[in-house]
Design a protein around this motif. Structure first.
Motif, PDB file in Angstrom:
ATOM      1  N   ILE A  39       0.834  -1.201   0.000  1.00  0.00           N
ATOM      2  CA  ILE A  39       0.000   0.000   0.000  1.00  0.00           C
ATOM      3  C   ILE A  39       0.871   1.255   0.000  1.00  0.00           C
ATOM      4  O   ILE A  39       0.598   2.224  -0.707  1.00  0.00           O
ATOM      5  N   ALA A  40       1.935   1.227   0.801  1.00  0.00           N
ATOM      6  CA  ALA A  40       2.745   2.436   0.968  1.00  0.00           C
ATOM      7  C   ALA A  40       3.868   2.522  -0.056  1.00  0.00           C
ATOM      8  O   ALA A  40       4.614   3.498  -0.072  1.00  0.00           O
ATOM      9  N   ASP A  41       4.014   1.489  -0.893  1.00  0.00           N
ATOM     10  CA  ASP A  41       5.042   1.497  -1.922  1.00  0.00           C
ATOM     11  C   ASP A  41       6.449   1.611  -1.336  1.00  0.00           C
ATOM     12  O   ASP A  41       7.232   2.482  -1.723  1.00  0.00           O
ATOM     13  N   VAL A  42       6.743   0.756  -0.360  1.00  0.00           N
ATOM     14  CA  VAL A  42       8.107   0.685   0.177  1.00  0.00           C
ATOM     15  C   VAL A  42       8.567  -0.773   0.069  1.00  0.00           C
ATOM     16  O   VAL A  42       7.762  -1.654  -0.221  1.00  0.00           O
ATOM     17  N   LYS A  43       9.848  -0.988   0.340  1.00  0.00           N
ATOM     18  CA  LYS A  43      10.357  -2.362   0.278  1.00  0.00           C
ATOM     19  C   LYS A  43       9.812  -3.163   1.466  1.00  0.00           C
ATOM     20  O   LYS A  43       9.707  -2.624   2.573  1.00  0.00           O
ATOM     21  N   PRO A  44       9.497  -4.462   1.278  1.00  0.00           N
ATOM     22  CA  PRO A  44       8.986  -5.271   2.380  1.00  0.00           C
ATOM     23  C   PRO A  44       9.912  -5.243   3.604  1.00  0.00           C
ATOM     24  O   PRO A  44       9.443  -5.211   4.737  1.00  0.00           O
ATOM     25  N   GLY A  45      11.214  -5.220   3.356  1.00  0.00           N
ATOM     26  CA  GLY A  45      12.154  -5.186   4.468  1.00  0.00           C
ATOM     27  C   GLY A  45      12.011  -3.927   5.309  1.00  0.00           C
ATOM     28  O   GLY A  45      12.095  -3.968   6.537  1.00  0.00           O
ATOM     29  N   THR A  46      11.788  -2.800   4.637  1.00  0.00           N
ATOM     30  CA  THR A  46      11.602  -1.531   5.339  1.00  0.00           C
ATOM     31  C   THR A  46      10.368  -1.606   6.236  1.00  0.00           C
ATOM     32  O   THR A  46      10.398  -1.198   7.396  1.00  0.00           O
ATOM     33  N   ALA A  47       9.277  -2.145   5.666  1.00  0.00           N
ATOM     34  CA  ALA A  47       8.035  -2.253   6.423  1.00  0.00           C
ATOM     35  C   ALA A  47       8.215  -3.211   7.600  1.00  0.00           C
ATOM     36  O   ALA A  47       7.718  -2.972   8.700  1.00  0.00           O
ATOM     37  N   ALA A  48       8.955  -4.313   7.369  1.00  0.00           N
ATOM     38  CA  ALA A  48       9.159  -5.299   8.433  1.00  0.00           C
ATOM     39  C   ALA A  48       9.901  -4.672   9.610  1.00  0.00           C
ATOM     40  O   ALA A  48       9.515  -4.845  10.766  1.00  0.00           O
ATOM     41  N   THR A  49      10.972  -3.909   9.310  1.00  0.00           N
ATOM     42  CA  THR A  49      11.744  -3.266  10.381  1.00  0.00           C
ATOM     43  C   THR A  49      10.887  -2.265  11.140  1.00  0.00           C
ATOM     44  O   THR A  49      10.885  -2.236  12.373  1.00  0.00           O
ATOM     45  N   TYR A  50      10.154  -1.463  10.388  1.00  0.00           N
ATOM     46  CA  TYR A  50       9.308  -0.429  11.001  1.00  0.00           C
ATOM     47  C   TYR A  50       8.281  -1.079  11.930  1.00  0.00           C
ATOM     48  O   TYR A  50       8.104  -0.649  13.067  1.00  0.00           O
ATOM     49  N   CYS A  51       7.620  -2.127  11.441  1.00  0.00           N
ATOM     50  CA  CYS A  51       6.602  -2.812  12.244  1.00  0.00           C
ATOM     51  C   CYS A  51       7.213  -3.395  13.511  1.00  0.00           C
ATOM     52  O   CYS A  51       6.678  -3.223  14.606  1.00  0.00           O
ATOM     53  N   SER A  52       8.355  -4.078  13.375  1.00  0.00           N
ATOM     54  CA  SER A  52       8.862  -4.770  14.551  1.00  0.00           C
ATOM     55  C   SER A  52       9.366  -3.778  15.589  1.00  0.00           C
ATOM     56  O   SER A  52       9.153  -3.967  16.784  1.00  0.00           O
ATOM     57  N   LEU A  53       9.995  -2.675  15.142  1.00  0.00           N
ATOM     58  CA  LEU A  53      10.461  -1.685  16.124  1.00  0.00           C
ATOM     59  C   LEU A  53       9.287  -0.977  16.796  1.00  0.00           C
ATOM     60  O   LEU A  53       9.294  -0.757  18.008  1.00  0.00           O
ATOM     61  N   LEU A  54       8.267  -0.630  16.015  1.00  0.00           N
ATOM     62  CA  LEU A  54       7.086  -0.001  16.610  1.00  0.00           C
ATOM     63  C   LEU A  54       6.394  -0.975  17.560  1.00  0.00           C
ATOM     64  O   LEU A  54       5.833  -0.580  18.580  1.00  0.00           O
ATOM     65  N   GLY A  55       6.439  -2.251  17.198  1.00  0.00           N
ATOM     66  CA  GLY A  55       5.864  -3.277  18.073  1.00  0.00           C
ATOM     67  C   GLY A  55       6.572  -3.296  19.416  1.00  0.00           C
ATOM     68  O   GLY A  55       5.941  -3.341  20.472  1.00  0.00           O
ATOM     69  N   LYS A  56       7.913  -3.229  19.384  1.00  0.00           N
ATOM     70  CA  LYS A  56       8.679  -3.242  20.631  1.00  0.00           C
ATOM     71  C   LYS A  56       8.374  -2.024  21.478  1.00  0.00           C
ATOM     72  O   LYS A  56       8.421  -2.069  22.707  1.00  0.00           O
TER      73      LYS A  56
ATOM     74  N   ALA B 299      -5.173   5.854  -0.362  1.00  0.00           N
ATOM     75  CA  ALA B 299      -5.194   7.283  -0.680  1.00  0.00           C
ATOM     76  C   ALA B 299      -4.343   8.071   0.305  1.00  0.00           C
ATOM     77  O   ALA B 299      -3.659   9.023  -0.058  1.00  0.00           O
ATOM     78  N   ARG B 300      -4.381   7.661   1.566  1.00  0.00           N
ATOM     79  CA  ARG B 300      -3.556   8.331   2.569  1.00  0.00           C
ATOM     80  C   ARG B 300      -2.087   8.168   2.256  1.00  0.00           C
ATOM     81  O   ARG B 300      -1.310   9.116   2.307  1.00  0.00           O
ATOM     82  N   ALA B 301      -1.717   6.913   1.965  1.00  0.00           N
ATOM     83  CA  ALA B 301      -0.304   6.610   1.779  1.00  0.00           C
ATOM     84  C   ALA B 301       0.229   7.210   0.474  1.00  0.00           C
ATOM     85  O   ALA B 301       1.319   7.759   0.448  1.00  0.00           O
ATOM     86  N   ARG B 302      -0.553   7.124  -0.600  1.00  0.00           N
ATOM     87  CA  ARG B 302      -0.041   7.522  -1.898  1.00  0.00           C
ATOM     88  C   ARG B 302      -0.302   8.985  -2.248  1.00  0.00           C
ATOM     89  O   ARG B 302       0.395   9.555  -3.067  1.00  0.00           O
ATOM     90  N   HIS B 303      -1.354   9.572  -1.689  1.00  0.00           N
ATOM     91  CA  HIS B 303      -1.690  10.950  -2.054  1.00  0.00           C
ATOM     92  C   HIS B 303      -1.622  11.901  -0.867  1.00  0.00           C
ATOM     93  O   HIS B 303      -2.064  13.033  -0.956  1.00  0.00           O
ATOM     94  N   ARG B 304      -1.116  11.416   0.245  1.00  0.00           N
ATOM     95  CA  ARG B 304      -1.026  12.217   1.465  1.00  0.00           C
ATOM     96  C   ARG B 304      -2.393  12.792   1.835  1.00  0.00           C
ATOM     97  O   ARG B 304      -2.500  13.919   2.314  1.00  0.00           O
ATOM     98  N   ALA B 305      -3.443  12.032   1.579  1.00  0.00           N
ATOM     99  CA  ALA B 305      -4.783  12.519   1.907  1.00  0.00           C
ATOM    100  C   ALA B 305      -4.943  12.560   3.427  1.00  0.00           C
ATOM    101  O   ALA B 305      -4.401  11.730   4.139  1.00  0.00           O
ATOM    102  N   TYR B 306      -5.672  13.567   3.896  1.00  0.00           N
ATOM    103  CA  TYR B 306      -6.065  13.578   5.301  1.00  0.00           C
ATOM    104  C   TYR B 306      -7.223  12.599   5.454  1.00  0.00           C
ATOM    105  O   TYR B 306      -8.061  12.474   4.559  1.00  0.00           O
ATOM    106  N   TYR B 307      -7.293  11.916   6.578  1.00  0.00           N
ATOM    107  CA  TYR B 307      -8.294  10.871   6.723  1.00  0.00           C
ATOM    108  C   TYR B 307      -8.953  10.962   8.093  1.00  0.00           C
ATOM    109  O   TYR B 307      -8.270  10.980   9.124  1.00  0.00           O
ATOM    110  N   LEU B 308     -10.270  11.077   8.089  1.00  0.00           N
ATOM    111  CA  LEU B 308     -11.003  11.141   9.356  1.00  0.00           C
ATOM    112  C   LEU B 308     -12.063  10.057   9.351  1.00  0.00           C
ATOM    113  O   LEU B 308     -12.854   9.936   8.410  1.00  0.00           O
ATOM    114  N   GLN B 309     -12.054   9.238  10.406  1.00  0.00           N
ATOM    115  CA  GLN B 309     -13.078   8.215  10.533  1.00  0.00           C
ATOM    116  C   GLN B 309     -14.054   8.656  11.619  1.00  0.00           C
ATOM    117  O   GLN B 309     -13.653   8.988  12.729  1.00  0.00           O
TER     118      GLN B 309
END
Lengths: 215, 253
Positions: free
Chosen positions: A127-144, B64-74
Motif C-alpha cells: 500500500i505504501a510502496d516501500v520495500k517489504p524489508g523496510t516495512a518489516a523493520t518499522y513494524c517490529s520496532l514499533l511493536g517493541k 489514498a492516505r499513503a499515496r496521495h497524502r490525503a487527510y483521513y477522518l473516521q
C-alpha cells in the motif's frame, strides 16, 4: 481589548524550520509583511544562518519571494515576503527548491497502518510502496515500543513462514505524524516530541559482551 | 493573506506509476482523487464513494492516505459539531484550541492552504445526525477536495439536502469483490501457499461482494492447510469444510 486572532500552530514537536515557518505565518495574521533575515531571526528566536538557509530554499521553491532591497549603511539588505502559504506544516524543501523525500516512506507506512484494521508488513509495503524489508523493520520496532499490537504472532521466515498480523494500538491510532526511527534505532514520536524507545542499558551491556559495539 | 492569484487547484494526484492498483476499489478511490484534482475552478469539489460494509472501502482510504497524502477522518456515533472540528484539527496536525467558530476558520484555512484531499469515512453518521450542512460550510470555506465514504444507502439520503447535493461532483460505487481481487489477496497474504482459482472463485461466490469475507475465508483455509500439512489448496481438497457464508439479511442484487 480586541480578541487576538487564534494562532495556529503545529501540534507536537517542532524543528528549527518549523519554528521559522510558524513565525512567518504568525506575523502574516496581521496582514502581508516583509522580513529581512534579521527580523525573521528575531521573530522565531533562531540563529541567522539557519534562517538564511531556509529562506534560500523557500525562495527557490516559490513559497517566498524577494519583496525589495534597501541600501542601509553601505550594505544591501534584502526583504522577503511570503508568497504561498502552504498551511501549518513547514515545506520540506532543499536549497534548490526540490522536495525533501526522506521520510516519505515512513509517513506513507504510518498513514496506511492507522487507516487499516490490521495488516501484515507485506500488505503495508504494498500500500505504501516501500520495500517489504523496510516495512518489516518499522513494524517490529514499533511493536517493541508498544505502538503496534500483535494480533496473530507469525512464525518462521522465508518459505513457509507466516507474517505477523499487526494493528496500531488504540492509544496511538489518532496520531497524525508518523513515529520516526532515527539512525541510532531510537524511536522519536513527533506528536509528543519525545524519544519513546531506547535500547536499554542491559542490551548495551550484552552488546559490549558480544563485541558488537561500533567504534 | 498572500495567496497566489490562481484559483484553487487540488494537488495533482500522482498516478500510481504504471503499477496496477491491487484491489478494484483502490481503483475507484484513485478515480475519485484524480477527478477532483482535475476539476475546474467552478466545478464542485466533493465526491461520494459508497458501498456496502466489507467492500474494502477503508483499504482504499489507506491507499489514498499513503499515496496521495490525503487527510483521513473516521467518524463514529459520538460526533458533534465541536468534536468534528476538534478531530479534524488533530487529523490536520493542529492544536485544537479555541471556540467552535475559531476552529472552523483554522480548519478551513489549513485545508485550503495545504491542498491535500480530505477523506471522511463512515460519513453516514453525519447524515444520520443531520450535520450535513456543517460539512457544506466547511467545504464552502475551504474549497478543498473532499471525499465522503459511506454505506450504499448514503447517496439517496444525501439527495435530501439539495444545496449540498449541488456541491457533489459525482458519486462512485464500490465494486463487489471479483476473482482478480481474490487472487491478489491470496498472493499477498500467503505467498507460499498457493490457492487454486476454482477455490478462489467459490470464495468470491459465497462472499456476496465482501472483500472482508474473502479475506477471512482465506485465513481459515490457510489455518486448516497448516494444520493438515498441505502445500496448497484447491476446491477438491477443501471439500465441504466450513467457510464463512454471506448472511441471509442482505438484499438480493
Amino acid at each position: 481589548m480586541s480578541r487576538q486572532p487564534a494562532v495556529v500552530e503545529l501540534a507536537g514537536g517542532k524543528s528549527t524550520r518549523q519554528r521559522i515557518w510558524e513565525a512567518m505565518r504568525r506575523a502574516e495574521a496581521n496582514g502581508p509583511q516583509t522580513y529581512s533575515t534579521e527580523t525573521l531571526s528575531r521573530l522565531c528566536k533562531v540563529e541567522m544562518e539557519p534562517v538564511r538557509e531556509y529562506l534560500k530554499a523557500l525562495t527557490a521553491a516559490g513559497f517566498v519571494v524577494l519583496a525589495h532591497e534597501a541600501r542601509e549603511g553601505g550594505r544591501v539588505k534584502y526583504y522577503w515576503a511570503l508568497n504561498r502559504n502552504a498551511g501549518v506544516e513547514a515545506p520540506r524543501v532543499r536549497r534548490d527548491g526540490s522536495e525533501v523525500t526522506q521520510g516519505h516512506g515512513t509517513e506513507a507506512m504510518w498513514a496506511a497502518m492507522t487507516a487499516l484494521d490490521n495488516f501484515t508488513h507485506h500488505f503495508v509495503a504494498h500500500i505504501a510502496d516501500v520495500k517489504p524489508g523496510t516495512a518489516a523493520t518499522y513494524c517490529s520496532l514499533l511493536g517493541k515500543a508498544g505502538y503496534l499490537d500483535v494480533i496473530e504472532p507469525g512464525k518462521g521466515t522465508g518459505k513457509g513462514g507466516i507474517a505477523t498480523v499487526w494493528a496500531v494500538a488504540q492509544a496511538h491510532r489518532a496520531k497524525p505524524r508518523a513515529p520516526m526511527i532515527t539512525r541510532l534505532k531510537v524511536i522519536y514520536d513527533p506528536n509528543i516530541h519525545k524519544l519513546v524507545r531506547l535500547e536499554g542499558a542491559n542490551e548495551a551491556a550484552d552488546q559490549v559482551e558480544r563485541g558488537e559495539v561500533v567504534e | 493573506m498572500t495567496q497566489s492569484a490562481t484559483p484553487y487547484q487540488a494537488q495533482q494526484a500522482t498516478p500510481s506509476g504504471g503499477q496496477i492498483a491491487p484491489l478494484a476499489n483502490i481503483g475507484v478511490m484513485e478515480q475519485a482523487i484524480y477527478r477532483l484534482s482535475g476539476r475546474g475552478p467552478n466545478d464542485p469539489g466533493m465526491m461520494v464513494v459508497s458501498g456496502p460494509s466489507g467492500y474494502g472501502k477503508s483499504v482504499a482510504a489507506a491507499w489514498a492516505r499513503a499515496r496521495h497524502r490525503a487527510y483521513y477522518l473516521q467518524l463514529d456515533d459520538f460526533i458533534t459539531k465541536k468534536s468534528l472540528l476538534v478531530n479534524l484539527c488533530k487529523v490536520l496536525g493542529l492544536e485544537p484550541k479555541g471556540a467552535t467558530w475559531e476552529l472552523i476558520d483554522i480548519v478551513a484555512a489549513q485545508l485550503h492552504q495545504a491542498r491535500r484531499p480530505l477523506i471522511i469515512d463512515e460519513f453516514d453518521f453525519i447524515v444520520d445526525k443531520a450535520m450535513v450542512m456543517s460539512v457544506f460550510s466547511l467545504y464552502e470555506k475551504s474549497r478543498a477536495s473532499i471525499i465522503l465514504v459511506g454505506e450504499e444507502a448514503m447517496p439517496a439520503k444525501l439527495a435530501k439536502w439539495e444545496k449540498f447535493d449541488g456541491r457533489v461532483l459525482d458519486t462512485l460505487y464500490a465494486e463487489a469483490v471479483g476473482l482478480d481481487d481474490a487472487r491478489v489477496l491470496a498472493r499477498h497474504k500467503f505467498p507460499d501457499f498457493p490457492i487454486a482459482d476454482d477455490l478462489l472463485a467459490h470464495l468470491v461466490k459465497i462472499a456476496n461482494g465482501s472483500v472482508r469475507r474473502v479475506n477471512n475465508n482465506l485465513g481459515i483455509i490457510h489455518g486448516t492447510g497448516m494444520g493438515e500439512g498441505w502445500d496448497g489448496c484447491d476446491l477438491n481438497r477443501w471439500g465441504d469444510r466450513q467457510l464463512q457464508q454471506a448472511g441471509v439479511k442482505r438484499r438480493v442484487r
